[in-house]
Design a protein around this motif. Structure first.
Motif, PDB file in Angstrom:
ATOM      1  N   GLY A  30       0.813  -1.214   0.000  1.00  0.00           N
ATOM      2  CA  GLY A  30       0.000   0.000   0.000  1.00  0.00           C
ATOM      3  C   GLY A  30       0.844   1.261   0.000  1.00  0.00           C
ATOM      4  N   TRP A  31       1.944   1.254   0.754  1.00  0.00           N
ATOM      5  CA  TRP A  31       2.851   2.411   0.767  1.00  0.00           C
ATOM      6  C   TRP A  31       3.456   2.597  -0.621  1.00  0.00           C
ATOM      7  CZ3 TRP A  31       4.727   5.410   5.111  1.00  0.00           C
ATOM      8  CH2 TRP A  31       5.723   6.323   4.768  1.00  0.00           C
ATOM      9  N   LEU A  32       3.978   1.514  -1.174  1.00  0.00           N
ATOM     10  CA  LEU A  32       4.634   1.591  -2.478  1.00  0.00           C
ATOM     11  C   LEU A  32       3.661   2.018  -3.570  1.00  0.00           C
ATOM     12  CD1 LEU A  32       6.810  -1.635  -2.181  1.00  0.00           C
ATOM     13  CD2 LEU A  32       7.582   0.742  -1.922  1.00  0.00           C
ATOM     14  N   ARG A  33       2.405   1.597  -3.482  1.00  0.00           N
ATOM     15  CA  ARG A  33       1.400   1.935  -4.485  1.00  0.00           C
ATOM     16  C   ARG A  33       0.882   3.366  -4.309  1.00  0.00           C
ATOM     17  NH1 ARG A  33      -1.583  -1.929  -3.349  1.00  0.00           N
ATOM     18  NH2 ARG A  33      -2.931  -0.900  -1.875  1.00  0.00           N
ATOM     19  N   LEU A 127      -5.614  22.690   7.413  1.00  0.00           N
ATOM     20  CA  LEU A 127      -4.719  21.573   7.097  1.00  0.00           C
ATOM     21  C   LEU A 127      -4.962  21.171   5.656  1.00  0.00           C
ATOM     22  CD1 LEU A 127      -4.892  19.017  10.055  1.00  0.00           C
ATOM     23  CD2 LEU A 127      -2.894  20.298   9.279  1.00  0.00           C
ATOM     24  N   MET A 128      -3.944  20.603   5.053  1.00  0.00           N
ATOM     25  CA  MET A 128      -4.055  20.060   3.710  1.00  0.00           C
ATOM     26  C   MET A 128      -3.759  18.562   3.793  1.00  0.00           C
ATOM     27  SD  MET A 128      -2.882  23.185   1.357  1.00  0.00           S
ATOM     28  CE  MET A 128      -3.913  22.526   0.109  1.00  0.00           C
ATOM     29  N   ALA A 129      -4.043  17.857   2.725  1.00  0.00           N
ATOM     30  CA  ALA A 129      -3.731  16.438   2.625  1.00  0.00           C
ATOM     31  C   ALA A 129      -3.585  16.108   1.153  1.00  0.00           C
ATOM     32  CB  ALA A 129      -4.832  15.588   3.245  1.00  0.00           C
ATOM     33  N   ILE A 130      -2.774  15.114   0.866  1.00  0.00           N
ATOM     34  CA  ILE A 130      -2.649  14.646  -0.510  1.00  0.00           C
ATOM     35  C   ILE A 130      -2.876  13.142  -0.545  1.00  0.00           C
ATOM     36  CG2 ILE A 130      -1.084  16.501  -1.196  1.00  0.00           C
ATOM     37  CD1 ILE A 130       1.210  14.444  -1.116  1.00  0.00           C
ATOM     38  N   THR A 131      -3.382  12.664  -1.667  1.00  0.00           N
ATOM     39  CA  THR A 131      -3.521  11.228  -1.898  1.00  0.00           C
ATOM     40  C   THR A 131      -3.085  10.923  -3.322  1.00  0.00           C
ATOM     41  OG1 THR A 131      -5.759  11.204  -2.837  1.00  0.00           O
ATOM     42  CG2 THR A 131      -5.584  11.149  -0.434  1.00  0.00           C
ATOM     43  N   ALA A 132      -2.819   9.656  -3.557  1.00  0.00           N
ATOM     44  CA  ALA A 132      -2.611   9.189  -4.924  1.00  0.00           C
ATOM     45  C   ALA A 132      -3.924   9.376  -5.685  1.00  0.00           C
ATOM     46  CB  ALA A 132      -2.198   7.723  -4.919  1.00  0.00           C
ATOM     47  N   LEU A 133      -3.848   9.450  -7.010  1.00  0.00           N
ATOM     48  CA  LEU A 133      -5.044   9.656  -7.825  1.00  0.00           C
ATOM     49  C   LEU A 133      -6.087   8.567  -7.601  1.00  0.00           C
ATOM     50  CD1 LEU A 133      -3.468  10.803 -11.215  1.00  0.00           C
ATOM     51  CD2 LEU A 133      -4.562  12.227  -9.454  1.00  0.00           C
ATOM     52  N   ASP A 134      -5.638   7.333  -7.425  1.00  0.00           N
ATOM     53  CA  ASP A 134      -6.552   6.211  -7.246  1.00  0.00           C
ATOM     54  C   ASP A 134      -6.350   5.590  -5.869  1.00  0.00           C
ATOM     55  OD1 ASP A 134      -8.462   4.260  -7.793  1.00  0.00           O
ATOM     56  OD2 ASP A 134      -6.983   2.911  -8.683  1.00  0.00           O
TER      57      ASP A 134
END
Length: 170
Positions: A30-33, A127-134
């Protein structure tokens, strides 16, 4: 040093003694993805990564990503915390769990604690947050916390653009 406590978790600063756990966490599928491959392949790599990514933040900013330790047995289940990223105008929240501990509400519980800490202790306006697109699970967690998607942005250190979220704390 313990930073905050929730119903089931203590969030504390990582120490060099956590290198084996960090090695395992940053190599989880999950981390790597969803985050990146930091190239950490042994405990020495994990210590070097922790120095630059965790310990430096504690010293220079007074916050960072913290170990999520289960109160019931002291087991480390993941990390959650607050970080200043040069690419974002405000601090952001981040979290990651070992796969074995996903689905138990630990990330949401820790993130709620960090949001309260940002608001009540640091008195930050947002606060902000980021995620992977999927990454629908992370997007769902951010939605439960009240974060609103702002944009998609290429963030340094990531191979693909990220979804960028914001939460007003005022």
């Amino acid at each position: 040093m313990q930073i905050l406590r929730t119903e089931r978790l203590a969030l504390r600063e990582f120490t060099p003694l956590d290198a084996r756990f960090l090695l395992r966490l940053v190599n989880e599928p999950g981390w790597l993805r969803n985050i990146n491959d930091p190239g950490v392949r042994n405990e020495q790599d994990a210590l070097a990564w922790a120095e630059g990514r965790l310990f430096k933040g504690y010293r220079e900013q007074g916050h960072g990503f913290w170990a999520m330790e289960r109160l019931a047995d002291g087991e480390l289940v993941g990390m959650c915390g607050l970080f200043r990223r040069p690419a974002l105008p405000e601090p952001d929240i981040g979290y990651a769990l070992l796969a074995a501990h996903e689905g138990h509400g630990y990330a949401l519980e820790a993130a709620r604690g960090c949001v309260a800490h940002a608001r009540d202790v640091f008195r930050w306006p947002a606060l902000m947050a980021i995620t992977a697109l999927d990454n629908p699970r992370s997007v769902g967690l951010l939605g439960k916390l009240g974060f609103v998607e702002q944009a998609r942005q290429q963030i340094e250190g990531y191979s693909e653009p990220s979804r960028v979220f914001r939460l007003a704390l005022g």
